[in-house]
Design a protein around this motif. Structure first.
Motif, PDB file in Angstrom:
ATOM      1  N   LEU A  33       0.829  -1.206   0.000  1.00  0.00           N
ATOM      2  CA  LEU A  33       0.000   0.000   0.000  1.00  0.00           C
ATOM      3  C   LEU A  33       0.863   1.254   0.000  1.00  0.00           C
ATOM      4  O   LEU A  33       0.561   2.233  -0.687  1.00  0.00           O
ATOM      5  N   LEU A  34       1.952   1.217   0.786  1.00  0.00           N
ATOM      6  CA  LEU A  34       2.852   2.376   0.813  1.00  0.00           C
ATOM      7  C   LEU A  34       3.456   2.609  -0.564  1.00  0.00           C
ATOM      8  O   LEU A  34       3.524   3.743  -1.036  1.00  0.00           O
ATOM      9  N   CYS A  35       3.890   1.545  -1.217  1.00  0.00           N
ATOM     10  CA  CYS A  35       4.444   1.683  -2.572  1.00  0.00           C
ATOM     11  C   CYS A  35       3.422   2.308  -3.505  1.00  0.00           C
ATOM     12  O   CYS A  35       3.751   3.198  -4.297  1.00  0.00           O
ATOM     13  N   VAL A  36       2.166   1.848  -3.397  1.00  0.00           N
ATOM     14  CA  VAL A  36       1.111   2.408  -4.242  1.00  0.00           C
ATOM     15  C   VAL A  36       0.946   3.899  -3.957  1.00  0.00           C
ATOM     16  O   VAL A  36       0.820   4.715  -4.867  1.00  0.00           O
ATOM     17  N   GLY A  37       1.003   4.255  -2.664  1.00  0.00           N
ATOM     18  CA  GLY A  37       0.861   5.655  -2.271  1.00  0.00           C
ATOM     19  C   GLY A  37       1.975   6.536  -2.800  1.00  0.00           C
ATOM     20  O   GLY A  37       1.793   7.735  -3.016  1.00  0.00           O
ATOM     21  N   ILE A  38       3.164   5.941  -2.998  1.00  0.00           N
ATOM     22  CA  ILE A  38       4.289   6.713  -3.548  1.00  0.00           C
ATOM     23  C   ILE A  38       4.227   6.708  -5.077  1.00  0.00           C
ATOM     24  O   ILE A  38       4.549   7.699  -5.728  1.00  0.00           O
ATOM     25  N   TYR A  40       1.544   6.494  -6.930  1.00  0.00           N
ATOM     26  CA  TYR A  40       0.434   7.280  -7.462  1.00  0.00           C
ATOM     27  C   TYR A  40       0.872   8.684  -7.889  1.00  0.00           C
ATOM     28  O   TYR A  40       0.660   9.070  -9.042  1.00  0.00           O
TER      29      TYR A  40
ATOM     30  N   TYR B 133       0.036  18.001  -2.486  1.00  0.00           N
ATOM     31  CA  TYR B 133       0.074  18.471  -1.098  1.00  0.00           C
ATOM     32  C   TYR B 133      -0.646  19.808  -0.947  1.00  0.00           C
ATOM     33  O   TYR B 133      -1.319  20.047   0.058  1.00  0.00           O
ATOM     34  N   TRP B 147       5.484  11.259   5.371  1.00  0.00           N
ATOM     35  CA  TRP B 147       5.088  10.413   4.253  1.00  0.00           C
ATOM     36  C   TRP B 147       6.168  10.388   3.179  1.00  0.00           C
ATOM     37  O   TRP B 147       6.563   9.330   2.697  1.00  0.00           O
TER      38      TRP B 147
END
Lengths: 337, 279
Positions: A33-38, A40, B133, B147
């Motif tokens: 999920l973190l990879c997807v968040g980055i 995106y 952001y 993040w």
């Protein structure tokens, strides 16, 4: 790589098979999920490249490949590409030669060497931007030490980082100051894990120091040094902090590397589409180079595994087409930690 | 291993070469510490003969007259770095363990995607993220910084911890399972204590890299979440530059990572090479 299929582990409690099969996926889900968040925002950025999006133009229209043809046909890109590659080659070469040299000197384990070795990593822990600030002050003709030192050895007419050549030269010096210890500690770890017997045999055969170094030390050390070289070269291609802090890309555009260029486009002038196009071109180049280097590293390590006594624990080679950029296998030292 | 020893002259030459390199390596550090201890009158005059003063540190920390924002930058650096490391640990430990102990579909892709974050030029993510952001209200916030710093800390945590997990024989867990432990108990009671030094080293190393980062706070913060690396550069840009103050700020920004590095000397080679080289 020591992997065990979940089925190979006799389980004390009886868990249904489907839950055992699912376990690794559950463990890895947050990271995915973190990879997807980055990824995106990355893909959002890729979409920018076919629009003319900027702060002045908040209602962008589709322009196809115009950004790419524009930028690929501009001197700006090719100039900054030349600066970037020149910087990466120069800095990596200096750091590799110096780093391996320092490692060889420290390996002799004299009293002096043991004392100095503790101080080896001091520059490495300095933030690159702070390193740039420190050197900026040292290089100032009216404040720093460089002018008096040069005067002492008879060099006059020093003017800091004024000229294009001087700005480039000192950028490489700062990078080398910061990262030579990185190459040195990896090379030193390699030297200390090399087997003894080939060197004893060479000594019996009366090989001199240079021959021993050329024919034994360097080839056996190369897998270790190569890891350092790859890390340094890839990092130099995206250099930002050191150049920005020291010269801000100047004088003129003498030290404007690709990332500095993209920064000016996207952040300073808020032309998001153009800046992103720059970055996408750099990203593709970085990706391609890392792919080639990592394939080469894998070959070198496999060869080394054939001749070294130590066991080699490695990750399985990446499937063809899998994203690259990783040391393909772990160089196993012989455990002298 | 031993090299055949060069003669006495060679030894002296080698020592001289070592001293020369370390002079180059340490002189800037000595210079910046000296400059930070100089009074305004001394900062552009004689080089090493001066009456040291702590006035610059007092000024930077706002202990004397006047108010200093430096402590706020320090706190921002601390919050962002610690936050980034914690998030990476919570997400990264299970992923690293799964990647070390199981073969599953996509595990390679996950590892290499994370590693590509390490080698990706930062602006490739910063440009769109800056725009996003602004829309989401995450610009200049701790959450936004934590993040984006995952790009720095997450690959480090997963790759290095995976190399620690693969070093442990899988028989350990198998024995624990035979003893009636559940998978979770085996991990928490057997595996985790054994890799604790590794986890600690990874934490410190990830913290150092997050703390030293410049381009993310430089482009994605303006004041509230601005870190010491950004403010150090801002000091230089003032209209009336006080070099001794800049030096004092720089020394203080370097101290935390330098002190922490003393604790992880043993793991530095493995950490800096992402587990590729073990000493």
């Amino acid at each position: 790589m020591a992997t065990t299929g979940a089925a190979a582990v006799p389980s004390g409690t009886v868990t249904p098979r489907w839950r055992r099969r699912l376990r690794p996926y559950l463990l890895a889900t947050p990271a995915v999920l973190l990879c997807v968040g980055i990824l995106y925002p990355f893909f959002v950025g890729v979409a920018y490249t076919v629009y003319n999006f900027s702060d002045a133009n908040r209602e962008p229209s589709f322009v196809g490949l115009a950004n790419f043809t524009d930028i690929l046909g501009s001197d700006t890109l090719w100039h900054s590409a030349r600066v970037t590659v020149a910087f990466a080659v120069a800095a990596t070469t200096v750091e590799t030669v110096l780093g391996v040299g320092v490692a060889l000197l420290l390996q002799r384990s004299t009293l002096l060497g043991r004392l100095l070795e503790r101080l080896l990593i001091v520059p490495l822990m300095v933030a690159p931007i702070i390193a740039a600030i420190m050197w900026k002050l040292i290089l100032l003709p009216e404040v720093g030490w460089v002018r008096p030192i040069l005067a002492a050895v008879g060099v006059h007419g020093y003017r800091g980082t004024d000229g294009a050549g001087a700005a480039f030269f000192w950028s490489v010096v700062v990078d080398a100051w910061l990262y030579t210890p990185f190459v040195a500690i990896l090379a030193l770890a390699g030297l200390r894990s090399l087997p003894n017997s080939p060197f004893e045999a060479a000594a019996v055969d009366g090989a001199n120091w240079w021959l021993t170094f050329r024919r034994l030390t360097l080839p056996m050390l190369w897998p270790y040094v190569l890891v350092a070289v790859i890390f340094r070269f890839m990092d130099c291609l995206k250099v930002f902090d050191i150049i920005y802090g020291l010269t801000a890309g100047g004088p003129g555009d003498a030290t404007t590397t690709l990332q500095i260029n993209a920064y000016l486009e996207a952040i300073t002038y808020a032309r998001y589409s153009r800046g992103m196009t720059f970055m996408l071109i750099l990203w593709v180049v970085v990706y391609a180079i890392s792919f080639v280097l990592v394939r080469y590293l894998g070959r070198v390590q496999n060869r080394a595994a054939g001749i070294s006594a130590g066991p080699t624990a490695g990750t399985p080679d990446a499937a063809p087409g899998a994203p690259a950029g990783a040391p393909a296998g772990a160089v196993a030292g012989s455990g002298a930690g | 291993m031993t090299m055949d020893r060069p003669g006495k002259a060679g030894g002296i030459l080698a020592d001289a070469a070592l001293l020369l390199y370390f002079a180059f390596s340490l002189a800037p550090v000595v210079f910046i510490v000296a400059l930070s201890l100089k009074s305004n009158a001394d900062q552009t005059s004689t080089y090493l003969r001066f009456a040291p003063t702590l006035a610059n540190y007092r000024t930077v920390l706002g202990l004397g007259a006047g108010d200093s924002p430096y402590l706020r930058f320090f706190v921002a650096s601390l919050v962002c770095s610690v936050g980034a490391v914690l998030v990476s640990l919570v997400i990264g430990i299970p992923a690293a363990y799964a990647a070390a102990r199981y073969r599953f579909r996509g595990s390679e892709s996950l590892l290499f995607t994370l590693l590509s974050f390490r080698f990706a030029p930062e602006l490739v993510v910063i440009i769109p993220l800056g725009v996003l952001y602004q829309q989401l209200g995450l610009y200049d916030s701790y959450v936004g910084m934590i993040w984006v710093l995952q790009l720095v800390t997450m690959p480090l945590v997963v790759w290095i911890l995976r190399s620690f997990f693969t070093d442990l024989p899988p028989e350990l867990e198998q024995a624990a399972l035979l003893d009636g432990y559940s998978r979770r108990q085996a991990f928490v009671r057997i595996v985790l204590p054994l890799v604790r030094p590794g986890v600690a080293a990874v934490c410190l190393l990830a913290f150092i890299f997050a703390w030293n980062n410049f381009i993310f706070p430089f482009t994605l913060t303006s004041s509230h979440a601005q870190t010491v690396t950004v403010s150090s550069l801002a000091f230089l840009g003032g209209n009336q530059v006080r070099f001794n103050l800049v030096a004092a700020g720089a020394v203080m920004a370097v101290l935390p990572p330098l002190v922490l590095a003393l604790f992880i000397q043993r793991y530095l080679v493995r950490g800096l090479s992402f587990g590729a080289v073990k000493s």
